[in-house]
Write a protein that holds these residues in place. Structure first.
Motif, short mmCIF file in Angstrom:
data_model
loop_
_atom_site.label_atom_id
_atom_site.label_comp_id
_atom_site.label_asym_id
_atom_site.label_seq_id
_atom_site.Cartn_x
_atom_site.Cartn_y
_atom_site.Cartn_z
N GLN A 1 0.86 -1.20 0.00
CA GLN A 1 0.00 0.00 0.00
C GLN A 1 0.89 1.25 0.00
OE1 GLN A 1 -3.45 0.91 0.08
NE2 GLN A 1 -2.41 2.86 -0.15
N PRO A 2 0.79 2.09 -1.05
CA PRO A 2 1.60 3.31 -1.03
C PRO A 2 1.05 4.33 -0.02
CG PRO A 2 0.62 2.93 -3.22
CD PRO A 2 -0.03 1.99 -2.25
N GLY A 3 1.91 5.27 0.36
CA GLY A 3 1.43 6.37 1.21
C GLY A 3 2.15 6.46 2.54
N GLY B 1 5.39 4.43 -2.31
CA GLY B 1 4.96 5.70 -2.89
C GLY B 1 4.73 5.54 -4.37
N MET C 1 6.66 5.09 -6.75
CA MET C 1 7.39 4.03 -7.46
C MET C 1 6.59 2.72 -7.49
SD MET C 1 11.10 2.38 -6.80
CE MET C 1 10.63 0.70 -6.49
N VAL D 1 -1.90 14.44 0.14
CA VAL D 1 -1.89 12.98 0.03
C VAL D 1 -0.45 12.53 -0.18
CG1 VAL D 1 -2.56 11.03 -1.44
CG2 VAL D 1 -4.22 12.82 -0.94
N GLY D 2 -0.01 11.51 0.56
CA GLY D 2 1.29 10.93 0.26
C GLY D 2 2.13 10.67 1.48
N ARG D 3 3.34 10.21 1.21
CA ARG D 3 4.29 9.93 2.28
C ARG D 3 4.65 11.24 2.97
NH1 ARG D 3 9.14 8.57 0.22
NH2 ARG D 3 8.68 9.53 -1.76
N LYS E 1 8.84 16.03 1.04
CA LYS E 1 7.47 16.17 0.53
C LYS E 1 6.80 17.46 1.01
CE LYS E 1 5.99 13.21 -1.78
NZ LYS E 1 6.19 12.98 -3.24
N GLY F 1 -1.97 9.72 4.64
CA GLY F 1 -0.62 9.17 4.44
C GLY F 1 0.06 9.02 5.78
N GLU G 1 -4.54 5.20 2.21
CA GLU G 1 -5.75 4.62 1.64
C GLU G 1 -5.46 4.03 0.26
OE1 GLU G 1 -8.74 4.38 2.87
OE2 GLU G 1 -9.22 6.09 4.16
N TYR H 1 -9.99 12.99 -3.13
CA TYR H 1 -9.74 14.06 -4.12
C TYR H 1 -11.06 14.79 -4.46
CZ TYR H 1 -5.08 12.03 -5.04
OH TYR H 1 -3.78 11.57 -4.93
N GLU I 1 10.52 16.64 -6.98
CA GLU I 1 9.47 15.70 -7.44
C GLU I 1 9.81 15.28 -8.85
OE1 GLU I 1 7.12 13.48 -6.30
OE2 GLU I 1 6.37 15.14 -5.10
N GLY J 1 5.22 13.38 -9.76
CA GLY J 1 4.14 14.01 -8.98
C GLY J 1 2.79 13.36 -9.27
N LEU J 2 2.70 12.05 -8.99
CA LEU J 2 1.45 11.33 -9.31
C LEU J 2 0.24 11.91 -8.58
CD1 LEU J 2 2.33 7.53 -9.44
CD2 LEU J 2 1.19 8.88 -11.20
N GLU K 1 -3.32 12.73 -10.21
CA GLU K 1 -4.56 12.07 -9.75
C GLU K 1 -5.61 13.10 -9.35
OE1 GLU K 1 -2.01 8.23 -8.07
OE2 GLU K 1 -2.88 9.66 -6.66
N1 UDP Z 1 -0.91 6.94 -2.35
C1 UDP Z 1 -1.89 6.01 -2.06
N2 UDP Z 1 -2.50 6.06 -0.84
C2 UDP Z 1 -2.19 7.01 0.09
C3 UDP Z 1 -1.20 7.97 -0.23
C4 UDP Z 1 -0.58 7.92 -1.47
O1 UDP Z 1 -2.21 5.13 -2.86
O2 UDP Z 1 -2.76 7.00 1.16
C5 UDP Z 1 -0.30 6.92 -3.70
C6 UDP Z 1 -0.79 8.09 -4.51
O3 UDP Z 1 -2.09 7.82 -4.98
C7 UDP Z 1 0.27 8.18 -5.59
C8 UDP Z 1 1.54 7.70 -4.86
O4 UDP Z 1 1.10 7.08 -3.64
O5 UDP Z 1 -0.07 7.32 -6.66
C9 UDP Z 1 2.49 8.83 -4.53
O6 UDP Z 1 3.16 9.18 -5.69
P1 UDP Z 1 3.88 10.60 -5.89
O7 UDP Z 1 4.50 10.60 -7.24
O8 UDP Z 1 2.93 11.71 -5.63
O9 UDP Z 1 4.96 10.67 -4.73
P2 UDP Z 1 6.20 9.70 -4.35
O10 UDP Z 1 5.69 8.76 -3.32
O11 UDP Z 1 6.65 9.01 -5.61
O12 UDP Z 1 7.23 10.61 -3.80
#
Ligand code: UDP
Length: 418
Positions: free
Chosen positions: A20-22, A27, A29, A233-235, A240, A265, A298, A307, A320, A323-324, A328
């Motif tokens: 699970q990313p976040g 993330g 990747m 949203v994110g890490r 960040k 996150g 999530e 969103y 960055e 910047g997914l 999104e």
């Molecule tokens: N993400 C997710 N759930 C969360 C937080 C983040 O699935 O609770 C995903 C988000 O949808 C995005 C990715 O993690 O697809 C983060 O990618 P981004 O390029 O923004 O940042 P990175 O983690 O690569 O620095």
């Protein structure tokens, strides 16, 4: 390479595309590795993703869909490890990947795709063992991370990683960059000729990330119905920039005292915890802690509602490569205020498809957030343009571009390391 089905060995040593990313190491990747591999499989290729097994419950091999498998390969302890603890297991991991291919010859790769520098160390060995091309996606490079940070965040020394990245770039038959800026950075810092770099922008899962009803989304995610909502949203880690977003949010409260800031996150790396504490302390000392709504990471299927629920999304990163999260949000019809760096500059045209602020400038972020919160027409116009822009990005297109790079490679003319 011809017009047959290509067998990709995708290396993602430090993080499984199924995580699970976040938070933690999960993330963009993870999303990239999984979605690109899935799109390549749907184009008729055979894609095997190799990641490190972290639990004895991890199945050795998971069939995801026709042509796409994830292999959990043991190397070192069957437990989560920090990225920088993994170096000592690179050889064991590589040997175990080779052993697996030895047993099942249908896994023998035509091309290796390495993701992130640690995987590049594996990919480099696989390339020479099988005498096949290697393509590499760095995701981040040390020289750029070093500009954006104030204290070291990895225990691996900067110079060690920089040397490794130089070698991986030197051994890669092609490097995939996510945006023009990353391509320039790779040329400048890794000394790679532009002919060996292809810009392959990422995609977005339009099936999830699409506009929807804000009131319904708020009620589904149990968010306040009437208050203005800004979303991150994110890490969470210094690069960040959540602290910049908090600073900006606190400045908007005099104009919008009811507004809320939602964070989805969790912390990433040991400095992630430090950043999180810093943000907590700031909210407490400035008296806005009751305005912050914290949520655990999530899955995408639920993230889409966040969103839709938000009036705006803040992407305050110091660096960055793509910047997914911004893409999104745009695909969900929500306007974005982002730092003017890296891939965010390619995604967002200031004033048209979103708003860009100088890195770490809470005051400018605040003004741009206020601009969106106070002028509904402007916010709607930007959201509409952003949606149109987001629709031009797809994982299928990313896979087609990656495939055309692979098809241009000649196995008789592999790049010699150096
Ligand atoms: N993400 C997710 N759930 C969360 C937080 C983040 O699935 O609770 C995903 C988000 O949808 C995005 C990715 O993690 O697809 C983060 O990618 P981004 O390029 O923004 O940042 P990175 O983690 O690569 O620095």
């Amino acid at each position: 390479m011809g017009f047959y089905m290509t067998n990709f060995a995708v290396v993602s040593l430090h993080s499984s595309p199924l995580d699970q990313p976040g938070s933690g190491d999960g993330g963009g990747m993870n999303v990239y590795v999984f979605q690109l591999a899935s799109a390549l499989a749907r184009l008729g290729n055979d894609v095997n993703i190799y990641t490190r097994a972290t639990s004895q419950d991890d199945p050795a091999r998971i069939e995801i869909e026709p042509g796409l498998r994830v292999h959990n390969v043991p190397a070192g302890p069957l437990a989560a490890l920090d990225k920088d603890e993994l170096l000592e297991y690179v050889d064991e991991f590589t040997e175990n990947v080779i052993a697996r291919i030895q047993i099942d010859r249908s896994l023998k790769p035509d091309v290796v795709h390495s993701n992130y520098w640690i995987s590049g160390l594996v990919g480099h060995k696989l390339k020479h063992f099988y005498q096949v091309p290697m393509i590499t996606t760095f995701h981040t490079i040390e020289a750029i991370k070093a500009i954006g940070r104030t204290v070291p965040d990895d225990r691996v020394s900067e110079s060690f990683r920089m040397d490794a990245e130089d070698q991986i770039a030197g051994c890669s038959d092609f490097v995939l960059a996510s945006c023009d800026q990353e391509a320039l950075d790779i040329q400048r810092y890794l000394g790679l000729a532009s002919e060996r770099i292809a810009v392959v922008p990422l995609g977005v899962e339009h099936a999830y990330f699409a506009p929807g009803d804000m009131a319904m989304a708020r009620s589904a995610m149990e968010l306040p119905q009437n208050d203005p909502i800004s979303l991150y949203v994110g890490r969470i880690q210094p690069l960040k920039g959540l602290a910049t977003a908090f600073e900006a949010f606190s400045c908007t409260l005099s104009d919008f005292p009811n507004s809320r800031f939602v964070v989805v996150g969790g912390p990433s790396g040991h400095l992630g915890e430090v950043e999180l504490d810093y943000c907590f302390d700031m909210a407490r000392s400035k008296g806005f802690e009751d305005k912050i709504i914290w949520r655990q990471p999530e899955p995408h299927i639920r993230l889409a509602s966040y969103y839709r629920a938000a009036n705006l999304v803040v992407v305050p990163s110091r660096t960055e490569s793509f910047g997914l999260v911004a893409l999104e949000a745009m695909a969900s019809g929500t306007p974005v205020v982002a730092s003017s760096v890296g891939g965010l500059k390619s995604l967002i045209s200031h004033g048209r498809t979103g708003l860009l602020a100088p890195v770490r400038n809470g005051g400018v972020f605040a003004n741009l957030m206020l601009e969106l919160l106070s002028t509904r027409e402007r916010s709607s116009m930007i959201a509409r343009n952003a949606l149109m822009q987001a629709r031009t990005y797809s994982w299928k297109e990313a896979a087609e571009r990656a495939l055309s790079v692979v098809e241009s490679l000649d196995v008789r003319q592999l790049i010699e390391c150096g």
